[in-house]
Scaffold this motif. Structure first.
Motif, PDB file in Angstrom:
ATOM      1  N   VAL A 166      11.176  13.577   1.201  1.00  0.00           N
ATOM      2  CA  VAL A 166      10.035  14.300   0.295  1.00  0.00           C
ATOM      3  C   VAL A 166      10.624  15.613  -0.116  1.00  0.00           C
ATOM      4  CG1 VAL A 166       7.842  14.936  -0.493  1.00  0.00           C
ATOM      5  CG2 VAL A 166       7.973  12.913   1.119  1.00  0.00           C
ATOM      6  N   ARG A 167      11.147  16.381   0.905  1.00  0.00           N
ATOM      7  CA  ARG A 167      11.387  17.724   0.653  1.00  0.00           C
ATOM      8  C   ARG A 167      12.931  17.717  -0.123  1.00  0.00           C
ATOM      9  NH1 ARG A 167       9.011  17.899   5.657  1.00  0.00           N
ATOM     10  NH2 ARG A 167       7.739  19.417   6.273  1.00  0.00           N
ATOM     11  N   THR A 211       0.738  -1.132   0.003  1.00  0.00           N
ATOM     12  CA  THR A 211       0.091   0.048  -0.173  1.00  0.00           C
ATOM     13  C   THR A 211       0.910   1.303  -0.022  1.00  0.00           C
ATOM     14  OG1 THR A 211      -0.252   0.079   2.517  1.00  0.00           O
ATOM     15  CG2 THR A 211      -1.717  -1.304   1.401  1.00  0.00           C
ATOM     16  N   VAL A 212       2.269   1.250   0.014  1.00  0.00           N
ATOM     17  CA  VAL A 212       3.064   2.445   0.115  1.00  0.00           C
ATOM     18  C   VAL A 212       4.016   2.313  -0.680  1.00  0.00           C
ATOM     19  CG1 VAL A 212       2.580   2.752   2.547  1.00  0.00           C
ATOM     20  CG2 VAL A 212       4.364   1.336   2.021  1.00  0.00           C
ATOM     21  N   GLN A 213       4.007   1.652  -2.058  1.00  0.00           N
ATOM     22  CA  GLN A 213       4.680   1.658  -3.184  1.00  0.00           C
ATOM     23  C   GLN A 213       5.133   2.912  -3.537  1.00  0.00           C
ATOM     24  OE1 GLN A 213       6.169  -1.301  -4.796  1.00  0.00           O
ATOM     25  NE2 GLN A 213       5.692  -2.151  -2.864  1.00  0.00           N
ATOM     26  N   LEU A 232       9.990   6.668  -3.873  1.00  0.00           N
ATOM     27  CA  LEU A 232      10.529   8.190  -3.458  1.00  0.00           C
ATOM     28  C   LEU A 232      11.757   7.992  -2.649  1.00  0.00           C
ATOM     29  CD1 LEU A 232       9.013  11.256  -2.883  1.00  0.00           C
ATOM     30  CD2 LEU A 232      10.798  10.676  -1.398  1.00  0.00           C
ATOM     31  N   ILE A 233      11.990   6.934  -1.651  1.00  0.00           N
ATOM     32  CA  ILE A 233      12.974   6.781  -0.760  1.00  0.00           C
ATOM     33  C   ILE A 233      14.264   6.204  -1.865  1.00  0.00           C
ATOM     34  CG2 ILE A 233      14.156   5.719   1.083  1.00  0.00           C
ATOM     35  CD1 ILE A 233      11.491   5.768   2.471  1.00  0.00           C
ATOM     36  N   HIS A 234      13.726   5.201  -2.653  1.00  0.00           N
ATOM     37  CA  HIS A 234      14.745   4.628  -3.334  1.00  0.00           C
ATOM     38  C   HIS A 234      15.172   5.542  -4.522  1.00  0.00           C
ATOM     39  CE1 HIS A 234      16.042   1.728  -6.784  1.00  0.00           C
ATOM     40  NE2 HIS A 234      16.375   0.841  -5.538  1.00  0.00           N
TER      41      HIS A 234
END
Ligand SMILES: *Cc1c(COP(=O)(O)O)cnc(C)c1O
Length: 524
Positions: A363-364, A129-131, A136-138
């Motif tokens: 994210v920032r 559910t958080v792909q 984004l982290i990857h």
């Protein structure tokens, strides 16, 4: 509701000379502590006490009143708004704190971080559910690897110092995996204090590498120390550009010398802002380096938000990176690896954090990267270096530059030589800057320079803003030379608090509020 007619007016702090009836200075309002402004015998909300609740919590009974002060909503709001107005921030003015890279935090980043799909995630949400978050982290990690020319990245460390610990733990694990016992870490004298602290915390013995006359580290000295401690060097911890704001010209030779001695090269990457898009640390022979997203990649810090210190690693150290790791599957999906047994290639030293790191900062930072692009990031570094040199050139006839032989990188370093005989110290000079509306620069660091003043304007400042800053520094330097010591000895004169006894505050901190002694009524 609160009834406070019988309360005294605001108590006056001892450190303040009263110049107005209220203790306020125009619209700068004096603000007591919550405990001084609120009352413990009233409630700030307008509901009846429930009949049977009493002071019971489950089967426990409170022995004494809880003692928390109550405030009405406008009182609580005003308290925090007033406190916030005392806070100098990058959003209020130039923030020249050297080695800290106080750059503008674009609001675009804030908007991205507040998207419900990122902001409302739970760290234990099922991976399927958080792909998007894992992607984004990857992706951010992939950009960091590309920017630094390294092999892999550990995203979870939550600050620069935490990243140092992570990188040095990977080095310790790698040394152990080779079946060796290496106990020495070389650290240049000019290093940030976190470097020797990290090495010492892990049980290493720190051997200092002296700085040369010109403020840089000599490869010959590193070779000499490696020879002296043959077979015992685990690593060198080097900052590049170093904390004097200089690019280490012999960095490749230093890396080769440490590698030849069987050690690893830990690079303190907090100063990446100077070389972003210009130099790939991997090409310099670096084995591990932390990157402060809260410096180079514009995420708020210094009271504005938590840090994030991902660590990039060379191929030799990559297997020892901490968990969790994010891997991309052949189906294009992302997998968060929490256990080493699941992956044969991993030999992690453990983990640094309970979860994956600072999602909001990821994210920032990623938003900053995407909005700048490769060329924009390179220009940020170029502008940061240009701005530092502009400041240096603007004041170097009045303030002393200890290492004039090299151009400055992202920060301009001064010593207190120009204050000789004036009776004004570096601390006085910094305090006088507060009166002029500037946050002071970093002072007395790096330690290799007497009375150091380290100025890092960053790329955020316009030429007009730098001109005002330079003119202020020039005015203060001339005032000191003219003998106008009253402008310095008493500074800050216009701040809500005057000069504090910083030594006593550090040695005997008062961390607990106690109620003031009851004041005797004069009539009694
Ligand atoms: C800021 C800084 C650090 C430490 O980073 P934190 O996030 O404050 O822990 C380490 N080294 C250098 C050179 C720095 O400027």
């Amino acid at each position: 509701m609160l009834n406070r007619d019988d309360r005294p007016t605001r108590p006056e702090p001892a450190t303040r000379r009263r110049e107005t009836f209220t203790g306020n200075r125009a619209l700068q309002l004096e603000e007591p502590l919550l405990f001084e402004v609120g009352r413990t015998d009233v409630t700030g909300v307008d509901i009846d006490v429930p009949e049977h609740a009493g002071d019971r919590l489950g089967r426990h009974r409170r022995k004494a009143p809880i003692g928390l002060p109550a405030l009405s909503e406008p009182e609580a709001l005003r308290h925090y708004v007033r406190l916030s107005q005392k806070n100098y921030a990058i959003d209020s003015g130039l923030y020249p704190l050297g080695s800290c890279t106080m750059k503008h935090n674009p609001r675009l980043n804030e908007a991205a971080a507040r998207l419900p799909g990122f902001a409302d995630l739970h760290p234990l949400a099922p991976q399927a559910t958080v792909q998007g978050a894992l992607e984004l982290i990857h992706e951010l990690g992939r950009w960091l690897i590309e920017i630094t020319g390294m092999h892999s990245v550990a995203m979870s460390p939550k600050a620069g110092a935490h990243g140092e610990l992570c990188g040095m733990m990977a080095i310790k694990a790698a040394v152990r995996a080779r079946g060796e016992d290496r106990t020495i870490v070389l650290v240049p004298e000019s290093a940030h204090g976190t470097n020797p602290a990290t090495a010492a915390l892990l049980g290493f013995t720190v051997v200092a590498v002296p700085a040369r006359e010109d403020g840089t580290v000599a490869a010959a000295e590193v070779r000499r120390l490696a020879g002296e401690h043959e077979g015992r060097i685990a690593a060198i911890m080097l900052t590049n550009p170093n904390t004097c704001g200089l690019f280490e010209p012999e960095v490749c030779e230093i890396a080769a010398a440490v590698h030849a001695a069987g050690g690893y090269f830990y690079c303190d990457g907090a100063n990446l802002n100077a070389i972003l898009g210009k130099v790939k640390p991997g090409a310099l022979g670096v084995d591990a380096m932390h990157i402060n997203l809260h410096k180079t990649f514009s995420t708020p810090h210094g009271g504005g938000g938590p840090g994030a210190g991902p660590v990039v690693l060379s191929e030799a150290l990559a297997p020892h990176a901490p968990l969790p790791a994010i891997l991309r599957g052949t189906d294009g999906g992302y997998r968060l690896v929490e256990h080493a047994e699941d992956e044969a290639a991993l030999a992690p030293f453990g983990r640094m954090t309970a979860f994956h790191g600072q999602m909001g900062m990821f994210v920032r930072a990623y938003a900053w990267m995407l909005s700048h692009g490769a060329d924009g990031m390179r220009q940020a570094a170029e502008d940061a270096v240009l701005n530092a040199n502009y400041v240096r050139a603007g004041v170097q006839d009045l303030m002393s530059v200890p290492y004039p032989a090299h151009p400055a990188m992202h920060e301009a370093l001064f010593d207190d030589g120009f204050l000789d005989g004036t009776g004004v110290t570096t601390l006085d000079f910094a305090k006088a800057m507060i009166d002029e509306g500037f946050h002071p620069m970093t002072v007395y660091f790096p330690l290799v320079v007497h009375g150091a003043m380290l100025v890092e304007p960053t790329e955020s400042e316009s030429r007009a803003s730098l001109d005002v800053f330079v003119a202020t520094l020039r005015d203060l330097a001339m005032a000191a030379k003219r003998g106008q010591t009253e402008r310095f000895k008493d500074a800050p004169r216009f701040a809500p608090r005057r000069r504090l006894d910083e030594t006593r505050a550090a040695r005997q901190p008062v961390l607990k509020w106690s109620p003031p002694e009851p004041i005797e009524d004069a009539a009694e």
